[in-house]
Design a protein around this motif. Structure first.
Motif, PDB file in Angstrom:
ATOM      1  N   PHE A  31       0.797  -1.230   0.000  1.00  0.00           N
ATOM      2  CA  PHE A  31       0.000   0.000   0.000  1.00  0.00           C
ATOM      3  C   PHE A  31       0.829   1.280   0.000  1.00  0.00           C
ATOM      4  O   PHE A  31       0.271   2.370  -0.147  1.00  0.00           O
ATOM      5  N   ASP A  77     -14.358   0.514  21.661  1.00  0.00           N
ATOM      6  CA  ASP A  77     -14.983   0.667  20.352  1.00  0.00           C
ATOM      7  C   ASP A  77     -15.071   2.131  19.926  1.00  0.00           C
ATOM      8  O   ASP A  77     -15.798   2.463  19.005  1.00  0.00           O
ATOM      9  N   GLN A  78     -14.343   2.988  20.594  1.00  0.00           N
ATOM     10  CA  GLN A  78     -14.393   4.396  20.206  1.00  0.00           C
ATOM     11  C   GLN A  78     -13.535   4.626  18.963  1.00  0.00           C
ATOM     12  O   GLN A  78     -12.492   4.003  18.789  1.00  0.00           O
ATOM     13  N   ALA A  79     -14.003   5.534  18.119  1.00  0.00           N
ATOM     14  CA  ALA A  79     -13.311   5.799  16.859  1.00  0.00           C
ATOM     15  C   ALA A  79     -12.074   6.653  17.107  1.00  0.00           C
ATOM     16  O   ALA A  79     -12.129   7.637  17.849  1.00  0.00           O
ATOM     17  N   TRP A  82      -5.038   6.166  13.968  1.00  0.00           N
ATOM     18  CA  TRP A  82      -3.736   5.775  14.535  1.00  0.00           C
ATOM     19  C   TRP A  82      -2.837   6.998  14.690  1.00  0.00           C
ATOM     20  O   TRP A  82      -1.950   7.009  15.519  1.00  0.00           O
TER      21      TRP A  82
ATOM     22  N   SER B  35      -5.193  -5.478  14.829  1.00  0.00           N
ATOM     23  CA  SER B  35      -5.275  -4.060  14.484  1.00  0.00           C
ATOM     24  C   SER B  35      -4.365  -3.758  13.301  1.00  0.00           C
ATOM     25  O   SER B  35      -4.722  -2.983  12.405  1.00  0.00           O
ATOM     26  N   SER B  38      -5.918  -5.000  10.200  1.00  0.00           N
ATOM     27  CA  SER B  38      -7.134  -4.246   9.883  1.00  0.00           C
ATOM     28  C   SER B  38      -6.811  -3.007   9.050  1.00  0.00           C
ATOM     29  O   SER B  38      -7.639  -2.557   8.255  1.00  0.00           O
ATOM     30  N   VAL B  39      -5.605  -2.457   9.215  1.00  0.00           N
ATOM     31  CA  VAL B  39      -5.205  -1.314   8.375  1.00  0.00           C
ATOM     32  C   VAL B  39      -5.160  -1.754   6.915  1.00  0.00           C
ATOM     33  O   VAL B  39      -5.643  -1.039   6.023  1.00  0.00           O
ATOM     34  N   ILE B  42      -8.653  -2.059   5.591  1.00  0.00           N
ATOM     35  CA  ILE B  42      -9.238  -0.742   5.318  1.00  0.00           C
ATOM     36  C   ILE B  42      -8.739  -0.188   3.990  1.00  0.00           C
ATOM     37  O   ILE B  42      -9.526   0.268   3.147  1.00  0.00           O
ATOM     38  N   LEU B  43      -7.431  -0.260   3.778  1.00  0.00           N
ATOM     39  CA  LEU B  43      -6.862   0.297   2.546  1.00  0.00           C
ATOM     40  C   LEU B  43      -7.326  -0.495   1.321  1.00  0.00           C
ATOM     41  O   LEU B  43      -7.580   0.084   0.258  1.00  0.00           O
ATOM     42  N   GLU B  46     -10.896   0.534   0.599  1.00  0.00           N
ATOM     43  CA  GLU B  46     -10.940   1.862  -0.011  1.00  0.00           C
ATOM     44  C   GLU B  46     -10.587   1.793  -1.495  1.00  0.00           C
ATOM     45  O   GLU B  46     -11.227   2.450  -2.328  1.00  0.00           O
ATOM     46  N   GLU B  52     -13.420   6.288   1.137  1.00  0.00           N
ATOM     47  CA  GLU B  52     -12.398   6.609   2.131  1.00  0.00           C
ATOM     48  C   GLU B  52     -13.048   6.572   3.501  1.00  0.00           C
ATOM     49  O   GLU B  52     -14.059   7.241   3.731  1.00  0.00           O
ATOM     50  N   PHE B  53     -12.474   5.782   4.385  1.00  0.00           N
ATOM     51  CA  PHE B  53     -13.012   5.697   5.738  1.00  0.00           C
ATOM     52  C   PHE B  53     -12.611   6.938   6.526  1.00  0.00           C
ATOM     53  O   PHE B  53     -11.417   7.166   6.735  1.00  0.00           O
ATOM     54  N   ASN B  55     -12.287   9.313   9.972  1.00  0.00           N
ATOM     55  CA  ASN B  55     -11.854   8.950  11.331  1.00  0.00           C
ATOM     56  C   ASN B  55     -13.012   8.459  12.196  1.00  0.00           C
ATOM     57  O   ASN B  55     -12.824   7.609  13.059  1.00  0.00           O
ATOM     58  N   ARG B  56     -14.214   8.992  11.938  1.00  0.00           N
ATOM     59  CA  ARG B  56     -15.352   8.612  12.786  1.00  0.00           C
ATOM     60  C   ARG B  56     -15.716   7.131  12.634  1.00  0.00           C
ATOM     61  O   ARG B  56     -16.416   6.575  13.478  1.00  0.00           O
ATOM     62  N   LEU B  57     -15.252   6.510  11.550  1.00  0.00           N
ATOM     63  CA  LEU B  57     -15.537   5.086  11.339  1.00  0.00           C
ATOM     64  C   LEU B  57     -14.334   4.190  11.644  1.00  0.00           C
ATOM     65  O   LEU B  57     -14.379   2.983  11.402  1.00  0.00           O
ATOM     66  N   LEU B  58     -13.268   4.771  12.165  1.00  0.00           N
ATOM     67  CA  LEU B  58     -12.088   3.962  12.490  1.00  0.00           C
ATOM     68  C   LEU B  58     -12.213   3.418  13.905  1.00  0.00           C
ATOM     69  O   LEU B  58     -11.447   3.754  14.805  1.00  0.00           O
ATOM     70  N   SER B  59     -13.213   2.574  14.081  1.00  0.00           N
ATOM     71  CA  SER B  59     -13.420   1.941  15.385  1.00  0.00           C
ATOM     72  C   SER B  59     -13.452   0.430  15.203  1.00  0.00           C
ATOM     73  O   SER B  59     -13.732  -0.085  14.113  1.00  0.00           O
ATOM     74  N   ARG B  60     -13.185  -0.262  16.269  1.00  0.00           N
ATOM     75  CA  ARG B  60     -13.132  -1.726  16.237  1.00  0.00           C
ATOM     76  C   ARG B  60     -14.444  -2.335  15.740  1.00  0.00           C
ATOM     77  O   ARG B  60     -14.453  -3.267  14.945  1.00  0.00           O
ATOM     78  N   GLY B  61     -15.557  -1.769  16.171  1.00  0.00           N
ATOM     79  CA  GLY B  61     -16.851  -2.332  15.834  1.00  0.00           C
ATOM     80  C   GLY B  61     -17.159  -2.299  14.345  1.00  0.00           C
ATOM     81  O   GLY B  61     -17.839  -3.201  13.834  1.00  0.00           O
TER      82      GLY B  61
END
Lengths: 155, 101
Positions: A31, A77-79, A82, B35, B38-39, B42-43, B46, B52-53, B55-61
């Motif tokens: 990437f 689970d908070q957004a 990194w 984790s 998971s990066v 995500i990429l 995308e 493009e994700f 920041n508000r969607l960069l959560s574990r859930g």
């Protein structure tokens, strides 16, 4: 009472993470800058890139530091990006954690202060340990007892 | 869309279990996703879906299951199309899989 540090005082929270350096190398290969820019701050990228062929171990150690910090912060689970957790180098060469944005809010929410970092990489792996103070909010009972005059219980 | 998501998970999530054996609601972290991996997921998402994700969607859930990933991708695809950023509804081929060592 002989436990002044608990529950009112800070308690230590510890986070640790271990990263296989080859996994980071693979991600960078697959990437490229998209990966580096998503995970690392400008200063982190500039420092690691300046190390030339040994940069992947330093990137991996920094990722481990971000994960170890997230464990201390109890991100759950908070957004959070990194990049909100940054590894910086002090003038003496030691490393420290600096929080930004959502990480600051999560730290405040969970009462985490005074983060300390140690990181290392050798051979195939990179690792990081982060320690922080967690200041728990006082309970109503604790507050009441602190305000009550000595010897007033039971009256 | 689920098949495309599962292909990306197979190629990038470094699962310890066969993704084909996981249900849409299976916990991907329990199946071995970290984790770090998971990066990559995500990429890859995308690139594949032209999204493009934020920041508000960069959560574990958001990334814990095929179903939760699909929900996020659908939301972001809808937003991208409304903003005219999605060139095609047909996904691009995924990047090559990261070889295991």
């Amino acid at each position: 009472m002989t436990s002044p540090r608990f529950p009112d005082g800070p308690i230590l929270e510890v986070g640790i993470d271990l990263i296989r350096i080859a996994d980071v190398e693979d991600a960078i290969r697959d990437f490229g800058d998209s990966y580096l820019e998503r995970v690392f701050t400008d200063a982190e990228r500039a420092y690691c890139a300046g190390l030339g062929g040994q940069s992947s171990g330093h990137f991996a150690a920094r990722f481990a530091a971000k994960e170890a910090t997230a464990k201390v912060l109890r991100v759950g689970d908070q957004a959070m990006s990194w990049r909100c957790i940054e590894v910086v180098r002090r003038p003496d060469g030691s490393c420290a954690i600096v929080l930004h944005g959502a990480a600051v809010a999560i730290a405040q929410q969970n009462g985490i202060r005074n983060l300390s970092l140690s990181l290392s990489h050798d051979g195939d792996y990179a690792t990081a340990v982060v320690v922080g103070d967690r200041h728990r909010p006082r309970t109503l009972v604790t507050r009441f007892r602190r305000k009550a005059p000595a010897g007033s219980y039971g009256k | 869309m689920n098949d495309a998501i599962r292909t990306i998970l197979k190629d990038h999530a470094r699962l310890s279990r066969d993704v084909a054996l996981l249900s849409d609601d299976s916990d991907l972290y329990e199946a071995g996703m970290t984790s770090l991996s998971s990066v990559n997921v995500i990429l890859a998402l995308e690139g594949r879906f032209h999204i493009e994700f934020p920041n508000r969607l960069l959560s574990r859930g958001v990334f814990e299951s095929v179903a939760s990933i699909r929900s996020a991708v659908e939301e972001l695809s809808r937003i991208a199309q409304e903003q005219g950023k999605a060139p095609s509804s047909k996904p691009r081929p995924s990047r090559p899989a990261t070889p295991t060592h």
